[in-house]
Scaffold this motif. Structure first.
Motif, PDB file in Angstrom:
ATOM      1  N   THR A  26       0.592  -1.050   0.317  1.00 48.35           N
ATOM      2  CA  THR A  26       0.171  -0.187  -0.632  1.00 48.35           C
ATOM      3  C   THR A  26       1.478   1.471  -0.094  1.00 48.35           C
ATOM      4  O   THR A  26       1.863   0.696   0.076  1.00 48.35           O
ATOM      5  CB  THR A  26      -1.061   0.290   1.315  1.00 48.35           C
ATOM      6  N   ARG A  27       0.226   2.135  -0.199  1.00 49.55           N
ATOM      7  CA  ARG A  27       1.459   3.341  -0.276  1.00 49.55           C
ATOM      8  C   ARG A  27       1.159   4.341   1.359  1.00 49.55           C
ATOM      9  O   ARG A  27      -0.265   4.302   2.119  1.00 49.55           O
ATOM     10  CB  ARG A  27       0.489   4.523  -1.499  1.00 49.55           C
ATOM     11  N   HIS A  28       1.966   5.249   1.419  1.00 52.55           N
ATOM     12  CA  HIS A  28       2.156   5.621   2.557  1.00 52.55           C
ATOM     13  C   HIS A  28       2.498   6.485   2.579  1.00 52.55           C
ATOM     14  O   HIS A  28       3.424   7.635   1.834  1.00 52.55           O
ATOM     15  CB  HIS A  28       2.923   5.134   3.688  1.00 52.55           C
ATOM     16  N   TYR A  57       6.583   6.593   4.450  1.00 54.68           N
ATOM     17  CA  TYR A  57       7.791   6.214   3.763  1.00 54.68           C
ATOM     18  C   TYR A  57       8.723   6.887   4.255  1.00 54.68           C
ATOM     19  O   TYR A  57       9.074   8.764   3.973  1.00 54.68           O
ATOM     20  CB  TYR A  57       7.065   5.882   2.238  1.00 54.68           C
ATOM     21  N   PRO A 118       6.312   5.267  -6.522  1.00 58.99           N
ATOM     22  CA  PRO A 118       4.611   4.527  -5.939  1.00 58.99           C
ATOM     23  C   PRO A 118       4.704   3.688  -4.682  1.00 58.99           C
ATOM     24  O   PRO A 118       3.434   4.304  -4.180  1.00 58.99           O
ATOM     25  CB  PRO A 118       5.177   3.255  -6.913  1.00 58.99           C
ATOM     26  N   GLU A 119       5.142   4.103  -3.972  1.00 65.41           N
ATOM     27  CA  GLU A 119       4.547   3.838  -2.738  1.00 65.41           C
ATOM     28  C   GLU A 119       4.240   4.546  -1.861  1.00 65.41           C
ATOM     29  O   GLU A 119       4.338   4.515  -0.536  1.00 65.41           O
ATOM     30  CB  GLU A 119       6.153   3.178  -1.584  1.00 65.41           C
ATOM     31  N   VAL A 120       4.268   5.637  -2.115  1.00 65.78           N
ATOM     32  CA  VAL A 120       4.158   6.807  -1.176  1.00 65.78           C
ATOM     33  C   VAL A 120       2.982   7.246  -1.802  1.00 65.78           C
ATOM     34  O   VAL A 120       2.776   7.848  -3.031  1.00 65.78           O
ATOM     35  CB  VAL A 120       4.685   8.323  -1.495  1.00 65.78           C
ATOM     36  N   ALA A 121       1.816   7.600  -0.753  1.00 62.39           N
ATOM     37  CA  ALA A 121       0.998   8.724  -0.925  1.00 62.39           C
ATOM     38  C   ALA A 121       0.914   9.824  -0.930  1.00 62.39           C
ATOM     39  O   ALA A 121       1.622  10.733  -0.790  1.00 62.39           O
ATOM     40  CB  ALA A 121       0.005   8.281   0.696  1.00 62.39           C
TER      41      ALA A 121
END
Length: 244
Positions: A26-28, A57, A118-121
């Motif tokens: 998921t994104r964080h 992240y 891509p992992e960052v909200a």
């Protein structure tokens, strides 16, 4: 907690960096973490990993990439009082060469890179910093009011650029000062300037601490100061960048 080595494009080249983040698909929320003047080393990886474990992240760039990849100096595993002068003599030229102009150029690159992962909200981020890195975090938050929702700086010369800059600071801020860095009178003046500028902040001296109290690989480390650091940082981030 995964640690990913990265390269961040900047106008002056590429900054080596690492990121720590939950590997859960998921994104964080993003956090840009500035190291102290001693740079990237195991204790910074531990700090970033622990913060990432709370759902963030965390991106940690090598501040002095223009001079080479980290580590730029051979640091002992433990930096006691007897070796501290030698270590500081090696890193201070790097600090002095890192002008405000360079710092702001890098901040643009770091924030752009962070937002593109891509992992960052999507949405605002936080900036944190230690010692010299706390000044860089403050400069970043001042220069990017639309992107930075939270600012935390520890044992840092946050007013080195003067207090007028606080009028541009929109992030919610926490400043944790070492007892040896700031007198109660100086703290009162700083907090008055923050109040006048309308900054939503907490700013306090951590009892019984010396400069560098968050760094467990130095003689300045304070377990109680470190705990207070987490007790202030985590609620700040939870309030401004909720993870769910």
């Amino acid at each position: 907690m995964p640690i990913k080595n990265l390269r961040i494009p900047t106008p002056d080249g590429q900054a080596d960096a690492f990121a720590a983040f939950p590997d859960d698909g998921t994104r964080h929320p993003g956090v840009l973490m500035y190291a102290d003047a001693l740079g990237i080393r195991p204790v910074l990886r531990e700090l970033a990993g622990e913060l990432a474990g709370h759902g963030y992240y965390v991106l940690v760039p090598n501040l002095f990439y223009r001079h080479g990849t980290a580590p730029l100096t051979e640091l002992p595993e433990y930096i006691g009082e007897e070796v501290r002068p030698k270590v500081l003599a090696e890193v201070m030229p790097l600090v002095n060469a890192h002008t405000a102009e360079r710092a702001l150029m890098d901040a643009d690159a770091y924030l752009s890179f962070l937002a593109a992962q891509p992992e960052v909200a999507p949405g605002p981020v936080a900036v944190t910093g230690y010692c010299f890195g706390g000044l860089l975090a403050t400069r970043t938050a001042v220069a990017h009011p639309d992107q930075v929702a939270a600012l935390a700086a520890f044992h840092a010369p946050v007013s080195a650029d003067g207090t007028d800059v606080f009028s541009k600071l929109t992030a919610q801020a926490h400043f944790g000062h070492a007892e040896t860095d700031l007198t109660p009178e100086a703290l009162a003046k700083l907090n008055e300037a923050l109040d006048t500028a309308g900054v939503n902040h907490t700013s306090e001296i951590y009892p019984g601490t010396a400069h560098g109290f968050t760094m467990s690989d130095t003689s300045a480390f304070s377990p109680s100061g470190m705990q207070r650091h987490w007790d202030r940082l985590l609620p700040l981030l939870a309030h401004t960048l909720p993870t769910h």
